[in-house]
Design a protein around this motif. Sequence first.
Motif, PDB file in Angstrom:
ATOM      1  N   SER A   1       0.827  -1.207   0.000  1.00  0.00           N
ATOM      2  CA  SER A   1       0.000   0.000   0.000  1.00  0.00           C
ATOM      3  C   SER A   1       0.864   1.261   0.000  1.00  0.00           C
ATOM      4  N   SER A   2       0.216   2.399  -0.220  1.00  0.00           N
ATOM      5  CA  SER A   2       0.926   3.678  -0.304  1.00  0.00           C
ATOM      6  C   SER A   2       1.642   4.009   0.993  1.00  0.00           C
ATOM      7  N   LYS A   3       2.776   4.702   0.846  1.00  0.00           N
ATOM      8  CA  LYS A   3       3.524   5.236   1.985  1.00  0.00           C
ATOM      9  C   LYS A   3       3.510   6.764   1.860  1.00  0.00           C
TER      10      LYS A   3
ATOM     11  N   LEU B   1      15.591   4.948  11.179  1.00  0.00           N
ATOM     12  CA  LEU B   1      16.683   5.199  10.234  1.00  0.00           C
ATOM     13  C   LEU B   1      17.920   4.380  10.566  1.00  0.00           C
ATOM     14  N   ASN B   2      18.052   3.999  11.826  1.00  0.00           N
ATOM     15  CA  ASN B   2      19.205   3.205  12.258  1.00  0.00           C
ATOM     16  C   ASN B   2      18.980   1.698  12.122  1.00  0.00           C
ATOM     17  N   SER B   3      17.839   1.310  11.556  1.00  0.00           N
ATOM     18  CA  SER B   3      17.534  -0.117  11.415  1.00  0.00           C
ATOM     19  C   SER B   3      18.492  -0.794  10.443  1.00  0.00           C
ATOM     20  N   SER B   4      18.792  -2.035  10.727  1.00  0.00           N
ATOM     21  CA  SER B   4      19.646  -2.846   9.860  1.00  0.00           C
ATOM     22  C   SER B   4      19.169  -4.289   9.943  1.00  0.00           C
ATOM     23  N   TYR B   5      19.709  -5.131   9.072  1.00  0.00           N
ATOM     24  CA  TYR B   5      19.372  -6.557   9.136  1.00  0.00           C
ATOM     25  C   TYR B   5      19.626  -7.085  10.544  1.00  0.00           C
ATOM     26  N   GLU B   6      20.788  -6.754  11.101  1.00  0.00           N
ATOM     27  CA  GLU B   6      21.178  -7.280  12.408  1.00  0.00           C
ATOM     28  C   GLU B   6      20.218  -6.817  13.508  1.00  0.00           C
ATOM     29  N   SER B   7      19.856  -5.533  13.511  1.00  0.00           N
ATOM     30  CA  SER B   7      18.995  -5.016  14.577  1.00  0.00           C
ATOM     31  C   SER B   7      17.575  -5.563  14.458  1.00  0.00           C
ATOM     32  N   ILE B   8      17.096  -5.714  13.219  1.00  0.00           N
ATOM     33  CA  ILE B   8      15.742  -6.245  13.007  1.00  0.00           C
ATOM     34  C   ILE B   8      15.669  -7.699  13.445  1.00  0.00           C
TER      35      ILE B   8
ATOM     36  N   GLY C   1      15.224  -5.426   3.620  1.00  0.00           N
ATOM     37  CA  GLY C   1      15.363  -5.096   2.199  1.00  0.00           C
ATOM     38  C   GLY C   1      14.990  -3.664   1.898  1.00  0.00           C
ATOM     39  N   TRP C   2      14.055  -3.130   2.662  1.00  0.00           N
ATOM     40  CA  TRP C   2      13.656  -1.731   2.492  1.00  0.00           C
ATOM     41  C   TRP C   2      14.776  -0.758   2.864  1.00  0.00           C
ATOM     42  N   THR C   3      15.639  -1.169   3.805  1.00  0.00           N
ATOM     43  CA  THR C   3      16.702  -0.262   4.238  1.00  0.00           C
ATOM     44  C   THR C   3      17.698   0.011   3.119  1.00  0.00           C
ATOM     45  N   LEU C   4      17.703  -0.826   2.061  1.00  0.00           N
ATOM     46  CA  LEU C   4      18.588  -0.619   0.911  1.00  0.00           C
ATOM     47  C   LEU C   4      18.005   0.369  -0.093  1.00  0.00           C
ATOM     48  N   ASN C   5      16.745   0.762   0.126  1.00  0.00           N
ATOM     49  CA  ASN C   5      16.032   1.615  -0.825  1.00  0.00           C
ATOM     50  C   ASN C   5      16.341   3.082  -0.566  1.00  0.00           C
ATOM     51  N   SER C   6      16.519   3.843  -1.637  1.00  0.00           N
ATOM     52  CA  SER C   6      16.790   5.282  -1.491  1.00  0.00           C
ATOM     53  C   SER C   6      15.582   6.027  -0.918  1.00  0.00           C
ATOM     54  N   ASP C   7      14.395   5.397  -0.975  1.00  0.00           N
ATOM     55  CA  ASP C   7      13.186   5.981  -0.391  1.00  0.00           C
ATOM     56  C   ASP C   7      12.963   5.519   1.039  1.00  0.00           C
ATOM     57  N   TYR C   8      13.976   4.933   1.650  1.00  0.00           N
ATOM     58  CA  TYR C   8      13.779   4.375   2.983  1.00  0.00           C
ATOM     59  C   TYR C   8      13.351   5.435   4.003  1.00  0.00           C
ATOM     60  N   LYS C   9      13.746   6.682   3.790  1.00  0.00           N
ATOM     61  CA  LYS C   9      13.337   7.734   4.725  1.00  0.00           C
ATOM     62  C   LYS C   9      11.819   7.848   4.792  1.00  0.00           C
ATOM     63  N   THR C  10      11.163   7.700   3.649  1.00  0.00           N
ATOM     64  CA  THR C  10       9.696   7.766   3.625  1.00  0.00           C
ATOM     65  C   THR C  10       9.101   6.584   4.374  1.00  0.00           C
ATOM     66  N   ILE C  11       9.681   5.404   4.167  1.00  0.00           N
ATOM     67  CA  ILE C  11       9.213   4.211   4.872  1.00  0.00           C
ATOM     68  C   ILE C  11       9.416   4.372   6.378  1.00  0.00           C
ATOM     69  N   ALA C  12      10.580   4.875   6.767  1.00  0.00           N
ATOM     70  CA  ALA C  12      10.894   5.075   8.184  1.00  0.00           C
ATOM     71  C   ALA C  12       9.974   6.113   8.821  1.00  0.00           C
ATOM     72  N   TRP C  13       9.635   7.146   8.057  1.00  0.00           N
ATOM     73  CA  TRP C  13       8.752   8.194   8.585  1.00  0.00           C
ATOM     74  C   TRP C  13       7.358   7.628   8.852  1.00  0.00           C
ATOM     75  N   ASN C  14       6.852   6.811   7.937  1.00  0.00           N
ATOM     76  CA  ASN C  14       5.559   6.175   8.161  1.00  0.00           C
ATOM     77  C   ASN C  14       5.599   5.252   9.368  1.00  0.00           C
ATOM     78  N   ALA C  15       6.693   4.532   9.523  1.00  0.00           N
ATOM     79  CA  ALA C  15       6.839   3.649  10.684  1.00  0.00           C
ATOM     80  C   ALA C  15       6.815   4.448  11.980  1.00  0.00           C
ATOM     81  N   ALA C  16       7.458   5.605  11.976  1.00  0.00           N
ATOM     82  CA  ALA C  16       7.481   6.466  13.162  1.00  0.00           C
ATOM     83  C   ALA C  16       6.085   6.985  13.489  1.00  0.00           C
ATOM     84  N   LEU C  17       5.346   7.377  12.461  1.00  0.00           N
ATOM     85  CA  LEU C  17       3.984   7.875  12.673  1.00  0.00           C
ATOM     86  C   LEU C  17       3.086   6.792  13.261  1.00  0.00           C
TER      87      LEU C  17
END
Length: 334
Positions: A108-110, A191-198, A224-240
């Motif tokens: 779905s949309s982010k 924003l600090n998420s990584s494979y290891e932390s997840i 896999g999302w953390t490799l995306n250049s749009d990850y900031k948008t994904i992270a912002w939605n997660a924070a909200l």
Amino acid sequence: MTRKIVLLIIVLCGFQITKAQDNQLQWLDIELSNYQYPYQVSILPLHIQEQNLKMAYMDIKPENYNGKNIVLFHGKNFNGAYWKTTIEALSEKGFRVIVPDQIGFGKSSKPTNFHYTFQQLALNTKTLLDTLGVAKTAILGHSMGGMIASRFALMYPETTEKLILENPIGLEDWKLKVPYKPVEWWYKNELNSSYESIKKYQLVNYYDNKWKPEYDQWVNLLAGWTLNSDYKTIAWNAALTYDMIFTQPVVYEFKNISAPTLLIIGTRDRTALGKNLVPKEVRETMGLYAQLGKQTQKEIPNAQLVELENVGHMPHIERFNDFINVLIPFLTRP
């Protein structure tokens, strides 16, 4: 061999392992367009909060349709794909299974700006059901999905035939113990998420430090999302959505739920928001599902409690047979 050389070898080996691990991750599109779900995905266009958004969903109607429907609400760290085995089992019994990805999750949309409320997510789902012509349905929510499912049942009692809550979060009000943190704080954490932390979070909180290879896919979807250049948008939605969960408790309204309710509780679960923000003695009083399940059963009228011993936050993943053998009899009972 000198101590410095040994340390250098250890560091280089660690770097290579991390690098190999990163190389195994699949780069994922912001709407998971390059990740295949177990069933066909459709899109519901929504115009809400002055913007056009897309709500992805799976709608599985079996040939032996028994006239009964069920909606599956995913948790915060997941999407509709992790319901695969549940969908299969319910479809075999003739249930039509509808599995939305909530706005901000999965395919779905982010949105870059969105006021997240459980009411809005419930309304979006009701819009989907109206579009599909589904007037009555059972509602099943896991983890954060349990909070949405509870809100849906409160808002639309005429639509909700039965309510199932699988290790839902929100059985306690964390605001009473945990200091408030603004959205920016949650955003920085994401924003600090990584494979290891997840993986570490899921290992400790979901599976009691007992990992199985089949759990890797749910780590990889987030990592896999953390490799995306749009990850900031994904992270912002997660924070909200973290802010939504923390500030919008449903626990005080359980007494108003009218639908017959089944609580499926893995008693090993210790999930609670903000545990890392409080002293140890407070932390030990949070997320005690062996107590919270019983307490919630007393709050919800006409509620049945089934406790699964030595099961954590993910019964339908960790011990599927135990989960489904409780769910189907409840759904088929008149």
